[in-house]
Every structure is written in C-alpha cells, then in structure tokens.
Scaffold this motif. Sequence first.
Motif, PDB file in Angstrom:
ATOM      1  N   PRO A 107       6.217  49.981  26.395  1.00 12.69           N
ATOM      2  CA  PRO A 107       7.603  50.454  26.253  1.00 12.69           C
ATOM      3  C   PRO A 107       8.503  50.009  27.388  1.00 12.69           C
ATOM      4  N   THR A 108       7.938  49.815  28.586  1.00 12.23           N
ATOM      5  CA  THR A 108       8.747  49.377  29.721  1.00 12.23           C
ATOM      6  C   THR A 108       9.290  47.970  29.535  1.00 12.23           C
ATOM      7  N   THR A 109       8.754  47.222  28.572  1.00 14.69           N
ATOM      8  CA  THR A 109       9.240  45.875  28.289  1.00 14.69           C
ATOM      9  C   THR A 109      10.471  45.911  27.394  1.00 14.69           C
ATOM     10  N   LEU A 110      10.771  47.044  26.783  1.00 12.97           N
ATOM     11  CA  LEU A 110      11.802  47.140  25.755  1.00 12.97           C
ATOM     12  C   LEU A 110      12.994  47.949  26.276  1.00 12.97           C
ATOM     13  N   ASN A 111      13.644  48.678  25.382  1.00  8.83           N
ATOM     14  CA  ASN A 111      14.635  49.653  25.793  1.00  8.83           C
ATOM     15  C   ASN A 111      14.508  50.871  24.892  1.00  8.83           C
ATOM     16  N   SER A 112      15.001  51.999  25.354  1.00  8.38           N
ATOM     17  CA  SER A 112      14.865  53.246  24.591  1.00  8.38           C
ATOM     18  C   SER A 112      16.088  54.115  24.849  1.00  8.38           C
ATOM     19  N   MET A 113      16.732  54.537  23.753  1.00  8.89           N
ATOM     20  CA  MET A 113      17.957  55.318  23.858  1.00  8.89           C
ATOM     21  C   MET A 113      17.815  56.633  23.109  1.00  8.89           C
ATOM     22  N   ASP A 114      18.289  57.717  23.713  1.00 11.38           N
ATOM     23  CA  ASP A 114      18.415  58.986  23.001  1.00 11.38           C
ATOM     24  C   ASP A 114      19.750  59.615  23.368  1.00 11.38           C
ATOM     25  N   ARG A 115      19.953  60.856  23.027  1.00 13.91           N
ATOM     26  CA  ARG A 115      21.273  61.474  23.199  1.00 13.91           C
ATOM     27  C   ARG A 115      21.716  61.581  24.657  1.00 13.91           C
ATOM     28  N   SER A 116      20.770  61.641  25.577  1.00 16.71           N
ATOM     29  CA  SER A 116      21.156  61.885  26.967  1.00 16.71           C
ATOM     30  C   SER A 116      20.678  60.826  27.945  1.00 16.71           C
ATOM     31  N   THR A 117      19.877  59.851  27.480  1.00 16.26           N
ATOM     32  CA  THR A 117      19.363  58.839  28.400  1.00 16.26           C
ATOM     33  C   THR A 117      19.264  57.475  27.708  1.00 16.26           C
ATOM     34  N   PHE A 118      19.276  56.436  28.529  1.00 19.69           N
ATOM     35  CA  PHE A 118      19.035  55.080  28.045  1.00 19.69           C
ATOM     36  C   PHE A 118      18.282  54.330  29.124  1.00 19.69           C
ATOM     37  N   PHE A 119      17.027  53.982  28.835  1.00 20.18           N
ATOM     38  CA  PHE A 119      16.251  53.119  29.717  1.00 20.18           C
ATOM     39  C   PHE A 119      16.258  51.712  29.136  1.00 20.18           C
TER      40      PHE A 119
END
Length: 573
Positions: A107-119
Amino acid sequence: MTAQTPRFQYRLDIPRPSSDQGYVTLTLTGIKLKSATFCMPAWSPGNYRIVDYGRWVDSVQAWDIKGKEISVSRLNNNEWFVKNARQLARITYRIHDIPEDSVPVLPTTLNSMDRSTFFYNGPSVFGYIKGYQTEACQVEFQLPCGWRVWTPLSRISDFRYAARSYDELVDAPALLGTWPIEAFRFTLDSTDYHFVINSETDIKTDTLLNLAKTIIRYQNRLFDDRPSEAYYFLYNFFAAGSRYGALESTRASSYYLPPFASQRNLRSSYLIRVLAHEFFHRWNPERFHPKELHIINYQAPLRIQNLWFIEGVTEYYAQLTLMRTGLLSKKVFYNTFRDIAAENPSANLETLSRNASEIGVAPAMYTQGSLTAWLMDIEMRDRTDNAVSMDSLMVRMHRAFGKKDKPYDDKTLIMTIKQFTGVDFTSFYSHYIAGGKPLPVREILEKAGLAYDIIYTPAHGWFWDVSAGGKLVVQSVSENSTAFALGLQSGDIVTSIQEQTLPTTMDGIRTRIEALESLSVGESVRLMVQRNGKPIALKGTIVASQKPTVSIKEIAAPTEKQLRIRQSILSSP
C-alpha cells in the motif's frame, strides 16, 4: 517570474475527499517545445514492480498561455502526447484513490484517500514532461479546511513546498489531513525527526519513539553521518489491511502496519525491525546505489542483478542494529538466521533481482539475502584476520559513492567489493548468489565460532490408547512417519514390540513404548499386531521427520580467531 521561481509549478487540489479523487495542475513557464510527452511513472523506486500509475489518471488536458485547450492524445497507460506544445502553459488531470487489491504491491507504493486523510507515494500523483525531470519545481496544496501537510519536501509556507528536481518531488511521500493524524517530533544531533501517525485506534507512542531514537542513533554513528534535513516517519495503522509493509525514500519512510496492542513487547515486534530496515535504506540504496537508480527512467522496467544487495544487506543490518543496541538478544539474532537456514534456501538471487519489475521484491531477497550478507561478513573477517568486514564495506561505499553523489556499477559490484575489502567473492557469487546452490552455512559459521547443527528426529506417527482389558490399540496414524511406513492401521492391536510380548499392565506397556520411541532414525522396528482377528508381522526402520531440528549455537571452546570474529560481529564497530 523571478530567477528563483521554478518553471514547473504543481498544484494538488482535494476538494471532496469522500470522492476518492484529486486534481493536479502543472503550470509551465518558459518551456518552448514543438511537441511534448506528459508521463506518469510506470514504477516506483523501493518497490520496483511495474504498476503503471497512469491507469488511475484520467481527464488529462493541456492549455496554452491564452487559456485555449490544446489537443492531447493518449499513447499508452502512462504517456500522453501534446502535438502543438509551442505555447503550452498548463496540464491538468484527475487522480484516483488506488484500491489496495488492484495491484499486487505494498500500500505504501500507492495512494489512499478517505474523508479525513490522504496518503500518497509521489509517483502515484505527479507526472512530468519527458526530458525535464532534472528541473526544480514547487507544489502547492489546496486542501479542505483544517487539513495539514506532512512531507519531507522543503517548506516554503504551510501549503507550498519546493523540490530540486522531479526525482526529489516523487521521492517525498506525504500524509495530508486532520484528526486522527497525530504528529510527534524529537531532535538528535541537530536533526529533527517527525513521527506522523494515522491510526484507527489509540496509539501510545512513548516506547516507539524511545526505541526509534536508539536505532537512529546507532545507524547514524555507524556511518558517521546523519540527515542534513528533517526526516519523516509516516505511519498508517490499520487492522483491516490485507498487505502490510513499508517503503523507503531519501528523507522519509512510510508504513502500513497493523496497530500494536502493547508497548511491552514492542522491541521484539515486526514494527521495530521494519523501522530499522527502512532507516538503513537511507544509505543503502538512497545514498550509494547503482547507476540505474541514480538517473531514473520511470518508463522502462528496472533491470539490475544485485537488488539482493540492497534488500538483503539492509535486512542483515536491521537485525544487527537491534542486537548490537540490546533491543534484541544474540539468541534471537541466532534464531532468526537459524530459521532462514532451516529452509535450505537456494534461490537464484541474481534472477530474482533482474525480475523485480515483474514480481516485485521477492521474500528471498530479505531472508536468503540477509543470511548471504551474514556469511559474506564472516568470510571478510576470516580472510583478513578481522581487518575488514561488512561494516567497513558499508562505510567505504558511502564515502566513495554516497558522499560524492556518484553511482556504482551494478554489473561489477563483486569487483567493487574486492576493491574495498581485498576479498574476492567471484566464486561465492557464481555458486550461491547466481548459481542457486544451497549456502555453505555450517562451513562459514564455524569460522565465527558457531556450530550449525541439523538433526532429523524420529517421526513416530502412531497414536494409541490402552483399552480396559490392557490392550494397546492404534487410534490413528500420520503420513510420512514410521507408523505409516510400517503399515500400521487404525484399530490394530499391538501384541509385541521388538519381538517381546506386550504386557497387560499400564506400567509394562509404558516401558515398552518408551524403549520403542528411544530408537534412533534408521534403527530396525518389529511389531506384531492383530487386525480383524488375524496376526500380522510388521517390519521396518525408524523414519526421520521431514523437517529437521536446526540450531545455531556458540562453540564452547573456540579458537582465538573464531572468538575474535564472533565478538566483533556481535559488538558495535
């Protein structure tokens, strides 16, 4: 435009995080081209597997200095062609959250978004104009109210950051958002270290921060070096993930891990080992690396033959760091490599290295690779009477390549090792790294005063009970066992063992079973059983268990040289 203002300006807009979408604008100033190719990376350093980040990018548009749209055509997953780029001023595109199960990478190779965070990992968000990767750039973040930015990029203001090149831009992961993100900071040797934690559960960080200080301090002193700028640890703790892991970059490391339940056992946890591994990557390969990682071609698969040296040596030093600092005992250190050696690893590490773009970093890179590094360390010490070691090799590579910002030649790595240590590993490489032969663990460990023992214990495989009438009855039989080889069956009544009639008393039966089970592998066995009322004689030998018992122990009376080598590995240089 002032002389200091880069010609490439990015803006990342996250207007509605719940939509799992973001918008990127790349503004170009003073770039005059007949045509241009806009690219998204195909892969990311640190993971190496082809991802094709352009698959999660759409709505790519180009605009001239007057705001007029310019025609754009998509060439493939990761490239878009702008035919008339003489007045190209802006490129805009939409990025999407990349689901964890959409591609077999961490997952650290990608990106991940939710209502309060975006990595995000940089290559999943930012594209580039082909031929301009060395240009300095800036990025501005347009975020929801209350959101903050945590990234190792050089800060200009709260929401504007600078990079000296495109490589530096995408080498800087970021965690954006608001609660539940918490941030902690400490300073060691004038460098600030930031721990940014995004967790679905409450995380008590006191022990984590203290253990991190120990690891950071040791590795900095090993190289007599420290980050010249702030370093970021970006943690995402989620119990529901199907894949966990971490990814290094020059001034940060990012993590997706399950939450740790207790601080009591944290020092022996996977979390601490991974931290030691990722921080060591700050030198290998972030500071010294092959030329293929010095000027990166983000569109072509990475082909190097010594990726094992990057991951295996780093994993060896993760274990060394924990043991040398007292965070783990030498018994745990020995047992870690005992478990690896017990699998009799013989993967072709060169082939796995070359195929990383298709398969990613294979587990053998870490396991077999770290065992290989330990054996090479012992060999260096043995052949030079402890004058050089893996420690001195790491330091010399950092001085020769890292500090001079100069890459080494991947194809001649073994020659480079000989140059710095005086030890020729050509034969070792051809047999055990590229040849697929099992590592000579026993032979080399003995040089460090360590005994490597493999014991195949008897596999009995019989389970029985004693009936009310004093009969020994077979309850069940395991496969790949002595009982299975003899032909014992469930329901058999044993009447004699080793040609001695079985007594009917419990003590007498127990004595005969104990004598039977004291036999060594290969010794003869004779049983007489009754099956369906008929006597049957069973003959065979004691069968060995398929998986041996393996141990690594210190030789009680080592030679002076063996003891010197062993002690120098266990202690800090």
